[in-house]
Write a protein that holds these residues in place. Structure first.
Motif, PDB file in Angstrom:
ATOM      1  N   LYS A 241       0.853  -1.192   0.000  1.00 39.45           N
ATOM      2  CA  LYS A 241       0.000   0.000   0.000  1.00 39.45           C
ATOM      3  C   LYS A 241       0.893   1.247   0.000  1.00 39.45           C
ATOM      4  O   LYS A 241       1.830   1.323   0.786  1.00 39.45           O
TER       5      LYS A 241
ATOM      6  N   LEU B 139      -1.285   7.010   0.841  1.00 39.26           N
ATOM      7  CA  LEU B 139      -2.662   6.690   1.200  1.00 39.26           C
ATOM      8  C   LEU B 139      -2.653   6.585   2.725  1.00 39.26           C
ATOM      9  O   LEU B 139      -1.859   5.839   3.282  1.00 39.26           O
ATOM     10  N   THR B 140      -3.532   7.318   3.395  1.00 43.37           N
ATOM     11  CA  THR B 140      -3.508   7.306   4.867  1.00 43.37           C
ATOM     12  C   THR B 140      -3.987   5.948   5.387  1.00 43.37           C
ATOM     13  O   THR B 140      -4.508   5.127   4.630  1.00 43.37           O
ATOM     14  N   ASP B 141      -3.834   5.717   6.680  1.00 44.44           N
ATOM     15  CA  ASP B 141      -4.253   4.430   7.265  1.00 44.44           C
ATOM     16  C   ASP B 141      -5.724   4.424   7.681  1.00 44.44           C
ATOM     17  O   ASP B 141      -6.207   3.452   8.249  1.00 44.44           O
ATOM     18  N   ILE B 142      -6.425   5.517   7.406  1.00 42.22           N
ATOM     19  CA  ILE B 142      -7.845   5.578   7.772  1.00 42.22           C
ATOM     20  C   ILE B 142      -8.634   4.572   6.919  1.00 42.22           C
ATOM     21  O   ILE B 142      -8.428   4.493   5.705  1.00 42.22           O
TER      22      ILE B 142
ATOM     23  N   ARG C 149      -6.275   4.482  -4.582  1.00 41.11           N
ATOM     24  CA  ARG C 149      -4.985   3.837  -4.364  1.00 41.11           C
ATOM     25  C   ARG C 149      -4.047   4.072  -5.545  1.00 41.11           C
ATOM     26  O   ARG C 149      -2.876   4.397  -5.373  1.00 41.11           O
TER      27      ARG C 149
END
Ligand SMILES: Cc1ncc(C[n+]2csc(CCOP(=O)(O)OP(=O)(O)O)c2C)c(N)n1
Ligand code: SF4
Ligand code: SF4
Ligand code: SF4
Ligand SMILES: [Mg+2]
Lengths: 270, 94
Positions: free
Chosen positions: A28, A32-35, A50
């Protein structure tokens, strides 16, 4: 025989663990944030988010990119993409992006819009932005319905397709014909690169990523408007499983919205 | 053991059980578990040891929960050959 020596069979110590850093081939992107994404299971929005962030990471342009989020299911795109972003009113993303690129001409500006957003309420803004040839990338997610508001007919809904506002199927005599925005903007002199892609299988995902890469390169060269339609899905409102929805994309949507480049830069034509 | 060339790691708590990875896998390596995660979704698991590291599953996953590894090049790499070992000797490979 020396007791202290243990005769072993010729032993080969083999590297067994595959999950080590040097074997890493896909991860990943950090951009891209982890939210957790709020999208329904299997929704194409997640894939396109993504891909955009993969390209931003690989091209190392995180501090140069500014995104404009739409109204629609992707309204919270700014929570997931770790870049500067601005929310726009429904349909107005390309107008907002025009403002940004005029004030900050060296930034790489893109809009991210659904078909209700771009092809219905935002038709005028979209066509005029393309006609002016603003140096921005327009990412157009066509899932043939208004996803967020529970699946009403969009300008892109297929003839005969059942939606909450066309319960007997879209009748083109009273509801009009599907609007092929991508074909329209390809006719305008301001657009530089216009393409239609999809994310319903791995091979199409790879092609969509290439289109995004190319577009950001053209923006860096200040070539004019780049437009990528992504034929996507809406499993929830189509009342299908994600697997069925992607099959519908393959069998019904793509034949109506054929994939491929509609306008490629003249200098790249053989 | 099969000729494993690839492997995947899945963040099962973030998986939404959409099954798109399962149909994208050319090897039949993965499937949905009977168990559910905290969100209540049947998450994806490996059911076979024949992953080739082709990345297809990760490419179609809308929630970016799959990490893919692939062993590059030839067969298994020989790290060391040991013949005579002294008792009480500690052996460290790598
Ligand atoms: C000015 C205005 N008109 C109408 C709405 C209601 N509305 C919210 S989202 C939406 C359509 C979303 O459809 P689309 O752009 O296709 O995005 P999707 O959810 O399918 O990704 C509408 C009509 C609104 N928020 N603002
Ligand atoms: S309603 Fe449709 S477009 Fe919106 S998140 Fe769900 S599947 Fe995606
Ligand atoms: S990397 Fe390829 S072979 Fe391995 S699980 Fe994913 S899709 Fe299957
Ligand atoms: S594609 Fe992703 S979210 Fe969907 S089942 Fe596979 S791992 Fe889970
Ligand atoms: Mg839509």
């Amino acid at each position: 025989m020396d007791e202290s020596i243990v005769r072993t069979e010729e032993q080969e110590f083999l590297e067994e663990d595959i999950c080590v850093a040097e074997n890493l081939v896909y991860k990943k992107p950090k951009t891209l944030t982890d939210i957790d994404l709020h999208y329904c299971p299997g929704c194409g929005h997640g894939v396109v988010h993504r891909l955009l962030m993969e390209v931003v990471e690989e091209m190392d342009i995180q501090d140069k990119v500014i995104g404009v989020a739409p109204v629609g299911c992707a309204v919270f795109a700014y929570n997931y993409m770790d870049i500067d972003m601005q929310e726009a009113a429904h349909g107005r993303a390309t107008a907002v992006a025009t403002g940004i690129i005029r004030v900050l001409p060296d930034k790489l500006v893109f809009t991210y819009q659904g078909d209700g957003d771009l092809a219905a309420i935002g038709t005028a803004e979209t066509l005029h932005t393309c006609n002016r040839g603003e140096n921005i990338l327009i990412v157009f997610i066509n899932n043939a319905v208004y996803g967020m508001t529970s699946g009403q007919m969009a300008p892109t809904t297929l003839p005969g397709m059942v939606t909450t506002t066309s319960p007997f199927g879209r009748d083109v005599k009273t509801m009009g014909y599907p609007l092929k925005m991508t074909d329209l903007v390809a006719q305008l002199p301001g657009t530089y690169y216009v393409t239609r892609q999809a994310v319903n299988n791995a091979s199409n995902v790879r092609k969509t990523k290439k289109a995004i890469q190319k577009s950001f390169q053209y923006l860096q060269q200040k070539k004019g408007t780049c437009f990528i339609e992504v034929v996507s899905n809406c499993p929830s409102n189509w009342k299908m499983t994600p697997v069925e929805a992607n099959k519908f994309v393959e069998e019904k949507l793509i034949p109506f919205y054929p994939l491929g480049d509609l306008k490629v830069p003249k200098e790249e034509l053989k | 053991m099969a000729k494993v060339k690839g492997d995947i790691v899945v963040d099962i708590e973030k998986c939404k059980g959409c099954e798109l990875c399962v149909v994208a896998c050319p090897q039949g390596t993965i499937a949905l578990s009977d168990k559910i995660n905290k969100k209540g979704y049947h998450y994806m698991v490996k059911i076979k040891d024949n992953c080739t590291g082709c990345e297809n599953c990760a490419l179609v996953c809308p929630d970016a929960v799959i990490t893919v590894y692939r062993k590059s090049g030839k067969k298994k790499e020989k790290v060391a050959t040991i013949s005579n070992v002294q008792k009480d000797m500690t052996l460290e490979v790598n």
